[in-house]
Design an enzyme around this catalytic site. Structure first.
Site, PDB file in Angstrom:
ATOM      1  N   LYS A  42       0.815  -1.194   0.000  1.00 28.37           N
ATOM      2  CA  LYS A  42       0.000   0.000   0.000  1.00 28.37           C
ATOM      3  C   LYS A  42       0.857   1.256   0.000  1.00 28.37           C
ATOM      4  O   LYS A  42       0.445   2.308  -0.477  1.00 28.37           O
ATOM      5  CB  LYS A  42      -0.867   0.013   1.273  1.00 28.37           C
ATOM      6  N   ASP A  99       7.631   2.832  -2.521  1.00 27.52           N
ATOM      7  CA  ASP A  99       7.782   3.945  -1.585  1.00 27.52           C
ATOM      8  C   ASP A  99       9.209   4.001  -1.044  1.00 27.52           C
ATOM      9  O   ASP A  99       9.876   5.020  -1.087  1.00 27.52           O
ATOM     10  CB  ASP A  99       6.771   3.843  -0.436  1.00 27.52           C
ATOM     11  N   ASP A 102      14.560  -0.704   1.735  1.00 24.11           N
ATOM     12  CA  ASP A 102      15.326  -0.840   2.975  1.00 24.11           C
ATOM     13  C   ASP A 102      16.332  -1.981   2.782  1.00 24.11           C
ATOM     14  O   ASP A 102      17.422  -1.772   2.267  1.00 24.11           O
ATOM     15  CB  ASP A 102      14.327  -1.092   4.107  1.00 24.11           C
ATOM     16  N   PHE A 151      13.024   4.588  11.293  1.00 22.80           N
ATOM     17  CA  PHE A 151      11.723   4.128  10.813  1.00 22.80           C
ATOM     18  C   PHE A 151      10.860   5.352  10.535  1.00 22.80           C
ATOM     19  O   PHE A 151      10.574   6.141  11.434  1.00 22.80           O
ATOM     20  CB  PHE A 151      11.034   3.191  11.805  1.00 22.80           C
ATOM     21  N   VAL A 152      10.482   5.513   9.267  1.00 24.64           N
ATOM     22  CA  VAL A 152       9.753   6.720   8.870  1.00 24.64           C
ATOM     23  C   VAL A 152       8.277   6.422   8.582  1.00 24.64           C
ATOM     24  O   VAL A 152       7.920   5.312   8.176  1.00 24.64           O
ATOM     25  CB  VAL A 152      10.409   7.403   7.643  1.00 24.64           C
TER      26      VAL A 152
HETATM   27  P1  IMP Z   1      12.601  -4.046   2.323  1.00 25.85           P
HETATM   28  O1  IMP Z   1      12.105  -5.353   1.775  1.00 25.85           O
HETATM   29  O2  IMP Z   1      13.357  -4.237   3.619  1.00 25.85           O
HETATM   30  O3  IMP Z   1      13.399  -3.244   1.323  1.00 25.85           O
HETATM   31  O4  IMP Z   1      11.355  -3.203   2.767  1.00 25.85           O
HETATM   32  C1  IMP Z   1      10.487  -2.676   1.847  1.00 25.85           C
HETATM   33  C2  IMP Z   1       9.123  -2.398   2.453  1.00 25.85           C
HETATM   34  O5  IMP Z   1       9.162  -2.297   3.892  1.00 25.85           O
HETATM   35  C3  IMP Z   1       8.622  -1.081   1.964  1.00 25.85           C
HETATM   36  O6  IMP Z   1       7.871  -1.214   0.804  1.00 25.85           O
HETATM   37  C4  IMP Z   1       7.798  -0.575   3.138  1.00 25.85           C
HETATM   38  O7  IMP Z   1       6.477  -1.057   3.010  1.00 25.85           O
HETATM   39  C5  IMP Z   1       8.440  -1.199   4.353  1.00 25.85           C
HETATM   40  N1  IMP Z   1       9.347  -0.270   5.039  1.00 25.85           N
HETATM   41  C6  IMP Z   1      10.712  -0.258   5.043  1.00 25.85           C
HETATM   42  N2  IMP Z   1      11.214   0.726   5.791  1.00 25.85           N
HETATM   43  C7  IMP Z   1      10.130   1.396   6.266  1.00 25.85           C
HETATM   44  C8  IMP Z   1       9.982   2.573   7.099  1.00 25.85           C
HETATM   45  O8  IMP Z   1      10.943   3.213   7.551  1.00 25.85           O
HETATM   46  N3  IMP Z   1       8.700   2.948   7.347  1.00 25.85           N
HETATM   47  C9  IMP Z   1       7.610   2.292   6.873  1.00 25.85           C
HETATM   48  N4  IMP Z   1       7.706   1.203   6.091  1.00 25.85           N
HETATM   49  C10 IMP Z   1       8.946   0.759   5.789  1.00 25.85           C
END
Ligand code: IMP
Length: 179
Positions: A42, A99, A102, A151-152
C-alpha cells in the site's frame, strides 16, 4: 496522532520537488515507448499518485500488493503477494514504483517475478532509499531521496497501518514500538 512523531525528516515541499524531478527524467527516458508503471501497495500509492501527474508521456498503470513487516519495524525477509497485476506485460517497458527500499528484499523479489513474465524491460523507481541495511545488490534506476536508518512514517508509509496520511515524511518516535 502527532504524539508519535519525533520530527519531520523531509517536508512535503522537498518531497514534491524531488517527485517533479523524477517525473521529468522518466518522461524523457521513456519518450516514444510503451511504459507501464506498477505501483506497489500500500505504501507506494501517495508517491505514485504524485509521480504520474509529473509524467508527460502516455502510460499504463497497474498495482501489486505485497505484505512486508506486519506490525513490526524490522524486515522479515518474507514477501507475500496479496494482489497481482491484471495486465499482460509482454510488450511493455515496466517501471516498478516503490515507496521505500530498505533491505531490498521486497523489490528484489518483485523484480524477479515481473522479469520472469517477459516484458521488454524492468526498472525500479523508489522515492526513498535506506541503504544502510541493504541485503541485496538491487539497482535503483530512479531514486528520490536517501535517508538514514530511521523508521519513517507519512507520505504513504505506515507503522502498524497508521500514519499514511501525514503529508510530510516523519520519524516515528521510538516509544511507539520496541526496537
Ligand atoms: P525491504 O524489503 O526491507 O526493502 O522493505 C520494503 C518495504 O518495507 C517497503 O515497501 C515498506 O512497506 C516497508 N518499510 C521499510 N522501511 C520502512 C519505514 O521506515 N517505514 C515504513 N515502512 C517501511
Amino acid at each position: 496522532m502527532m504524539s508519535n512523531v519525533r520530527e519531520i525528516l523531509i517536508t512535503r515541499e522537498e518531497l514534491n520537488k524531488k517527485v517533479k524531478e523524477l517525473g521529468a527524467i522518466i518522461s524523457k527516458d521513456y519518450k516514444g515507448q510503451e511504459l507501464m508503471l506498477i505501483g506497489v501497495l500500500k505504501g507506494g500509492f501517495v508517491f505514485l499518485a504524485d509521480l504520474i501527474r509529473e509524467i508527460t508521456i502516455d502510460i499504463d498503470l497497474d498495482f501489486m500488493s505485497v505484505s512486508s513487516y506486519g506490525s513490526s519495524t524490522k524486515s522479515s525477509g518474507v514477501v507475500r503477494i496479496i494482489k497481482d497485476i491484471e495486465t499482460n506485460i509482454q510488450e511493455k517497458h515496466i517501471l516498478i514504483v516503490e515507496d521505500i527500499v530498505d533491505t531490498g528484499l521486497t523489490i528484489n523479489y518483485l523484480k524477479g517475478i515481473i522479469m520472469a513474465r517477459g516484458p521488454k524491460s524492468v526498472k525500479v523507481c523508489a522515492m526513498l532509499d535506506k541503504p544502510s541495511k541493504r541485503k541485496t545488490n538491487i539497482e535503483l534506476d530512479y531514486k528520490g531521496i536517501e535517508i538514514p536508518d530511521e523508521f519513517v512514517i507519512g507520505y504513504g508509509l505506515d507503522y502498524d497501518g497508521k500514519f499514511r496520511n501525514l503529508p510530510d515524511l516523519c520519524i516515528l518516535d521510538s516509544v511507539a514500538y520496541q526496537k
